[in-house]
Design an enzyme around this catalytic site. Structure first.
Site, PDB file in Angstrom:
ATOM      1  N   PRO A 258      -4.144   0.792  18.732  1.00 36.51           N
ATOM      2  CA  PRO A 258      -4.024   0.178  17.460  1.00 36.51           C
ATOM      3  C   PRO A 258      -3.967   1.279  16.303  1.00 36.51           C
ATOM      4  O   PRO A 258      -3.560   1.021  15.179  1.00 36.51           O
ATOM      5  CB  PRO A 258      -4.956  -0.882  17.334  1.00 36.51           C
ATOM      6  CG  PRO A 258      -5.920  -0.687  18.112  1.00 36.51           C
ATOM      7  CD  PRO A 258      -5.236  -0.003  19.345  1.00 36.51           C
TER       8      PRO A 258
ATOM      9  N   HIS B  33       0.839  -1.248   0.042  1.00 40.79           N
ATOM     10  CA  HIS B  33       0.037  -0.024   0.002  1.00 40.79           C
ATOM     11  C   HIS B  33       1.028   1.244   0.184  1.00 40.79           C
ATOM     12  O   HIS B  33       1.776   1.349   0.946  1.00 40.79           O
ATOM     13  CB  HIS B  33      -0.860   0.006   1.126  1.00 40.79           C
ATOM     14  CG  HIS B  33      -1.894  -0.806   0.964  1.00 40.79           C
ATOM     15  ND1 HIS B  33      -3.429  -0.852   1.893  1.00 40.79           N
ATOM     16  CD2 HIS B  33      -2.520  -1.873   0.002  1.00 40.79           C
ATOM     17  CE1 HIS B  33      -4.065  -1.572   1.356  1.00 40.79           C
ATOM     18  NE2 HIS B  33      -3.712  -2.474   0.376  1.00 40.79           N
TER      19      HIS B  33
ATOM     20  N   TYR C 258      -9.240   5.395   7.535  1.00 38.30           N
ATOM     21  CA  TYR C 258      -9.382   5.744   8.875  1.00 38.30           C
ATOM     22  C   TYR C 258     -10.424   6.952   9.016  1.00 38.30           C
ATOM     23  O   TYR C 258     -10.375   7.979   8.184  1.00 38.30           O
ATOM     24  CB  TYR C 258      -8.170   6.367   9.481  1.00 38.30           C
ATOM     25  CG  TYR C 258      -6.912   5.508   9.696  1.00 38.30           C
ATOM     26  CD1 TYR C 258      -6.881   4.925  10.849  1.00 38.30           C
ATOM     27  CD2 TYR C 258      -6.299   5.135   8.657  1.00 38.30           C
ATOM     28  CE1 TYR C 258      -5.763   3.818  11.068  1.00 38.30           C
ATOM     29  CE2 TYR C 258      -5.201   3.965   8.765  1.00 38.30           C
ATOM     30  CZ  TYR C 258      -4.980   3.506  10.067  1.00 38.30           C
ATOM     31  OH  TYR C 258      -4.043   2.516  10.369  1.00 38.30           O
TER      32      TYR C 258
ATOM     33  N   TYR D 115       3.950   6.983   9.920  1.00 35.38           N
ATOM     34  CA  TYR D 115       3.102   5.780   9.697  1.00 35.38           C
ATOM     35  C   TYR D 115       3.977   4.602   8.889  1.00 35.38           C
ATOM     36  O   TYR D 115       3.801   3.372   9.040  1.00 35.38           O
ATOM     37  CB  TYR D 115       2.051   5.963   8.441  1.00 35.38           C
ATOM     38  CG  TYR D 115       0.760   4.909   8.376  1.00 35.38           C
ATOM     39  CD1 TYR D 115      -0.218   5.168   9.289  1.00 35.38           C
ATOM     40  CD2 TYR D 115       1.131   3.908   7.881  1.00 35.38           C
ATOM     41  CE1 TYR D 115      -1.240   4.434   9.228  1.00 35.38           C
ATOM     42  CE2 TYR D 115       0.079   2.837   7.604  1.00 35.38           C
ATOM     43  CZ  TYR D 115      -1.058   2.984   8.485  1.00 35.38           C
ATOM     44  OH  TYR D 115      -2.046   2.158   8.382  1.00 35.38           O
TER      45      TYR D 115
ATOM     46  N   LYS E 139       1.075   0.293  15.096  1.00 34.18           N
ATOM     47  CA  LYS E 139       2.404   0.280  15.437  1.00 34.18           C
ATOM     48  C   LYS E 139       2.861  -0.714  16.325  1.00 34.18           C
ATOM     49  O   LYS E 139       3.914  -0.986  16.439  1.00 34.18           O
ATOM     50  CB  LYS E 139       2.820   1.565  16.026  1.00 34.18           C
ATOM     51  CG  LYS E 139       2.603   2.870  15.323  1.00 34.18           C
ATOM     52  CD  LYS E 139       4.084   2.697  14.458  1.00 34.18           C
ATOM     53  CE  LYS E 139       3.815   3.464  12.984  1.00 34.18           C
ATOM     54  NZ  LYS E 139       3.896   2.463  11.925  1.00 34.18           N
TER      55      LYS E 139
HETATM   56  P1  RFL Z   1       2.431 -11.296  21.900  1.00 33.64           P
HETATM   57  O1  RFL Z   1       1.780 -11.351  20.540  1.00 33.64           O
HETATM   58  O2  RFL Z   1       1.327 -10.829  23.021  1.00 33.64           O
HETATM   59  O3  RFL Z   1       3.032 -12.602  22.458  1.00 33.64           O
HETATM   60  C1  RFL Z   1       3.493 -12.917  23.652  1.00 33.64           C
HETATM   61  C2  RFL Z   1       3.309 -14.362  23.813  1.00 33.64           C
HETATM   62  O4  RFL Z   1       3.753 -14.762  25.200  1.00 33.64           O
HETATM   63  C3  RFL Z   1       3.116 -15.727  25.712  1.00 33.64           C
HETATM   64  N1  RFL Z   1       3.143 -15.631  27.224  1.00 33.64           N
HETATM   65  C4  RFL Z   1       3.773 -16.554  27.649  1.00 33.64           C
HETATM   66  N2  RFL Z   1       4.517 -17.554  27.583  1.00 33.64           N
HETATM   67  C5  RFL Z   1       5.326 -18.203  28.386  1.00 33.64           C
HETATM   68  N3  RFL Z   1       5.154 -17.923  29.859  1.00 33.64           N
HETATM   69  C6  RFL Z   1       4.284 -16.874  30.132  1.00 33.64           C
HETATM   70  N4  RFL Z   1       3.846 -16.681  31.527  1.00 33.64           N
HETATM   71  C7  RFL Z   1       3.549 -16.091  29.133  1.00 33.64           C
HETATM   72  N5  RFL Z   1       2.746 -15.144  29.129  1.00 33.64           N
HETATM   73  C8  RFL Z   1       2.352 -14.697  27.942  1.00 33.64           C
HETATM   74  C9  RFL Z   1       1.488 -15.649  24.966  1.00 33.64           C
HETATM   75  O5  RFL Z   1       0.974 -16.581  25.158  1.00 33.64           O
HETATM   76  C10 RFL Z   1       1.988 -14.923  23.637  1.00 33.64           C
HETATM   77  O6  RFL Z   1       2.131 -16.037  22.879  1.00 33.64           O
HETATM   78  O7  RFL Z   1       3.396 -10.202  22.097  1.00 33.64           O
HETATM   79  P2  RFL Z   1       4.601  -9.603  20.995  1.00 33.64           P
HETATM   80  O8  RFL Z   1       5.327 -11.380  20.459  1.00 33.64           O
HETATM   81  O9  RFL Z   1       5.496  -8.879  21.645  1.00 33.64           O
HETATM   82  O10 RFL Z   1       4.084  -9.169  19.829  1.00 33.64           O
HETATM   83  C11 RFL Z   1       3.298  -7.980  19.874  1.00 33.64           C
HETATM   84  C12 RFL Z   1       2.180  -7.953  19.085  1.00 33.64           C
HETATM   85  O11 RFL Z   1       1.592  -9.127  19.155  1.00 33.64           O
HETATM   86  C13 RFL Z   1       1.012  -6.793  18.981  1.00 33.64           C
HETATM   87  O12 RFL Z   1       2.000  -5.622  19.511  1.00 33.64           O
HETATM   88  C14 RFL Z   1       0.035  -6.447  18.268  1.00 33.64           C
HETATM   89  O13 RFL Z   1      -0.606  -7.496  17.847  1.00 33.64           O
HETATM   90  C15 RFL Z   1      -0.649  -5.304  18.953  1.00 33.64           C
HETATM   91  N6  RFL Z   1      -2.055  -5.457  18.268  1.00 33.64           N
HETATM   92  C16 RFL Z   1      -2.211  -4.670  17.109  1.00 33.64           C
HETATM   93  N7  RFL Z   1      -1.005  -4.258  16.497  1.00 33.64           N
HETATM   94  C17 RFL Z   1      -1.060  -3.659  15.429  1.00 33.64           C
HETATM   95  O14 RFL Z   1      -0.107  -3.088  14.836  1.00 33.64           O
HETATM   96  N8  RFL Z   1      -2.295  -3.950  14.655  1.00 33.64           N
HETATM   97  C18 RFL Z   1      -3.532  -4.219  15.093  1.00 33.64           C
HETATM   98  O15 RFL Z   1      -4.499  -4.360  14.510  1.00 33.64           O
HETATM   99  C19 RFL Z   1      -3.380  -4.847  16.333  1.00 33.64           C
HETATM  100  N9  RFL Z   1      -4.293  -5.433  16.913  1.00 33.64           N
HETATM  101  C20 RFL Z   1      -3.129  -6.039  18.926  1.00 33.64           C
HETATM  102  C21 RFL Z   1      -4.426  -6.168  17.950  1.00 33.64           C
HETATM  103  C22 RFL Z   1      -3.212  -6.729  20.307  1.00 33.64           C
HETATM  104  C23 RFL Z   1      -4.106  -7.290  20.613  1.00 33.64           C
HETATM  105  N10 RFL Z   1      -4.071  -7.771  21.935  1.00 33.64           N
HETATM  106  C24 RFL Z   1      -2.739  -8.079  22.813  1.00 33.64           C
HETATM  107  C25 RFL Z   1      -5.097  -7.551  22.870  1.00 33.64           C
HETATM  108  C26 RFL Z   1      -5.445  -6.831  18.621  1.00 33.64           C
HETATM  109  C27 RFL Z   1      -5.342  -7.330  19.904  1.00 33.64           C
HETATM  110  C28 RFL Z   1      -6.476  -7.861  20.359  1.00 33.64           C
HETATM  111  C1  PHB Z   2      -5.673  -4.165  11.055  1.00 33.72           C
HETATM  112  O1  PHB Z   2      -5.784  -4.275   9.601  1.00 33.72           O
HETATM  113  O2  PHB Z   2      -5.883  -5.035  11.514  1.00 33.72           O
HETATM  114  C2  PHB Z   2      -5.267  -2.725  11.574  1.00 33.72           C
HETATM  115  C3  PHB Z   2      -4.845  -1.929  10.294  1.00 33.72           C
HETATM  116  C4  PHB Z   2      -4.281  -0.750  10.740  1.00 33.72           C
HETATM  117  C5  PHB Z   2      -4.442  -0.113  12.150  1.00 33.72           C
HETATM  118  C6  PHB Z   2      -4.958  -1.073  13.038  1.00 33.72           C
HETATM  119  C7  PHB Z   2      -5.259  -2.424  12.661  1.00 33.72           C
HETATM  120  O3  PHB Z   2      -4.276   1.125  12.322  1.00 33.72           O
END
Ligand code: RFL
Ligand code: PHB
Length: 388
Positions: A292, A72, A200, A383, A296
């Site tokens: 989100p 994109h 957005y 971004y 980032k």
């Molecule tokens: P994660 O993905 O939370 O992975 C951490 C892992 O550690 C495990 N864990 C343990 N393992 C062993 N012992 C323990 N005591 C443990 N406690 C936990 C967990 O099971 C898990 O597998 O962190 P990581 O790897 O740092 O990655 C970060 C990303 O996942 C996160 O920043 C993003 O997904 C945030 N986020 C989003 N970011 C975006 O850029 N765009 C999004 O659309 C977006 N949507 C989201 C999200 C985060 C969400 N969370 C955490 C509630 C949507 C959700 C629902």
């Molecule tokens: C997503 O595709 O899940 C998404 C994209 C952009 C955002 C947050 C989430 O800022």
């Protein structure tokens, strides 16, 4: 068992760190609390910065992303009657990649399996010991047995609810938190995206985002009160509300369909300092959470992991400077990305308690953005991702 690095958490941070270390001949084990299926069922981020794409390619896990992902070159921001196209490519020379976190995780598992990197799933009661000595170790239970990993360093990649951050004494830790008075209700649906780029949309009824995973898989979000439950939202109610919050020309062409996933996530900004203590080094959500807006979270996890992998590799090669500086280096980028996520969130969401003054400020900000290439460049630069 003994490994040079014990990585706690097998989300994207932990898996990527394991792979980057292995590629440089450093041996690491990953301990993950959940099953692999559970980790792969989480629908999260969808936008990858060029920095993360480059790391994945260099690590040899970029082939499927380059084949199936979507580049994109811009995004659409619409609010208070103004629509602005932010042309990343023209303004910064860079683009982003649409490729789900789930797919990145898949690709990392496949490669780690192929090279035989050890990962323990369903590792319970993970505990860190003697992290402030030269001989740290981690214990956990696995299939009913107590196990012990002796290691040189511990990487805390276990997300916001993990044990690693909490193993740093409270007297050393400083936490900064900002909780937003709303959450995001997200759905995934087998429908075509409403536009070629992400939309957005700030609206007086609340924020909405139209995102996507591929040509027939849409990911949409609505700002909802924290008191709302997923059960309160039928698919019909979701689509009707999304239409209300989009500009009419997009609402008209929005294709609706049954959701295949629906969840609510609260929004917060959180940073824990320092990101290291003794032999523990935190990366990703273990150390910080961003709202989100601006996508980032995953990208920030990737830059931490990049810095940490370089630092550990240098350390094992006899140069400890990068590891000593890791927390300060990572935090400098974390604060800037957190500022950006916070400001995008402020610009586009409804804050009912703050009244008309904020609404007017938001309208002024979007109007400024529409008419200032400097403002558009600043947004685009953040971004697509600040350099690291
Ligand atoms: P994660 O993905 O939370 O992975 C951490 C892992 O550690 C495990 N864990 C343990 N393992 C062993 N012992 C323990 N005591 C443990 N406690 C936990 C967990 O099971 C898990 O597998 O962190 P990581 O790897 O740092 O990655 C970060 C990303 O996942 C996160 O920043 C993003 O997904 C945030 N986020 C989003 N970011 C975006 O850029 N765009 C999004 O659309 C977006 N949507 C989201 C999200 C985060 C969400 N969370 C955490 C509630 C949507 C959700 C629902
Ligand atoms: C997503 O595709 O899940 C998404 C994209 C952009 C955002 C947050 C989430 O800022």
């Amino acid at each position: 068992m003994r490994h040079q690095v014990c990585i706690i958490g097998g989300g994207p941070s932990g898996l990527l760190l394991s792979l980057l270390l292995r590629r440089a001949g450093v041996d690491a084990v990953v301990l993950e609390r959940r099953s692999r299926d559970y980790v792969l069922s989480r629908i999260r981020a969808g936008v990858l910065e060029q920095g993360l794409c480059d790391i994945l390619r260099q690590a040899g896990v970029g082939t499927r992303m380059d084949r199936e992902g979507f580049v994109h070159d811009g995004t659409i921001i619409t609010a208070h009657g103004t629509t602005v196209h932010i042309d990343f490519k023209k303004l910064t020379g860079k683009s982003v990649m649409i490729y789900g976190q789930t797919e990145v995780t898949h690709d990392l598992y496949d490669e780690l399996d192929r090279i035989g990197a050890p990962i323990f799933h369903e590792a319970e009661d993970v505990a860190i010991h003697d992290a402030d000595t030269d001989a740290p170790y981690v214990t956990f239970s696995h299939q009913g047995q107590t196990r012990r990993v002796d290691c040189d360093y511990i990487a805390g990649c276990d997300g916001f609810h993990g044990v690693s951050r909490r193993s740093i004494p409270e007297s050393v830790r400083r936490e900064f938190e900002h909780v937003y008075p709303f959450g995001w209700l997200g759905i995934l649906a087998h429908t075509p995206p409403v536009a070629d780029e992400l939309v957005y949309s700030g609206h007086e009824r609340g924020f909405a985002l139209c995102s996507m995973r591929n040509a027939n898989l849409s990911r949409h979000y609505l700002q909802v009160p924290l008191t709302d439950k997923v059960e309160d939202w039928s698919d019909e109610a979701f689509w009707a509300e999304l239409k209300r919050r989009l500009p009419p020309h997009l609402a008209e062409i929005l294709v609706t369909g049954p959701s295949i996933e629906k969840s609510i996530a609260p929004l917060r900004s959180f940073i824990s300092e320092p990101m290291s203590w003794g032999r523990i080094y935190l990366a990703g959500d273990a150390a910080h959470i961003v709202p989100p807006t601006g996508a980032k979270g995953l990208n920030l996890a990737a830059s931490d992991v990049w810095y940490l992998s370089r630092a550990l590799i240098a350390q094992f090669a006899g140069d400890g400077q990068l590891l000593q500086d890791y927390s300060a280096t990572a935090l400098a980028r974390v604060w800037k990305a957190s500022r950006f996520s916070w400001s995008m969130t402020r610009m586009l969401h409804e804050f009912p308690a703050e009244g008309e003054f904020l609404a007017r400020m938001q309208a002024a900000e979007v109007d400024y953005l529409a008419h200032s290439e400097a403002a558009q460049t600043a947004l685009a630069e953040n971004y697509v991702g600040l350099p690291y």
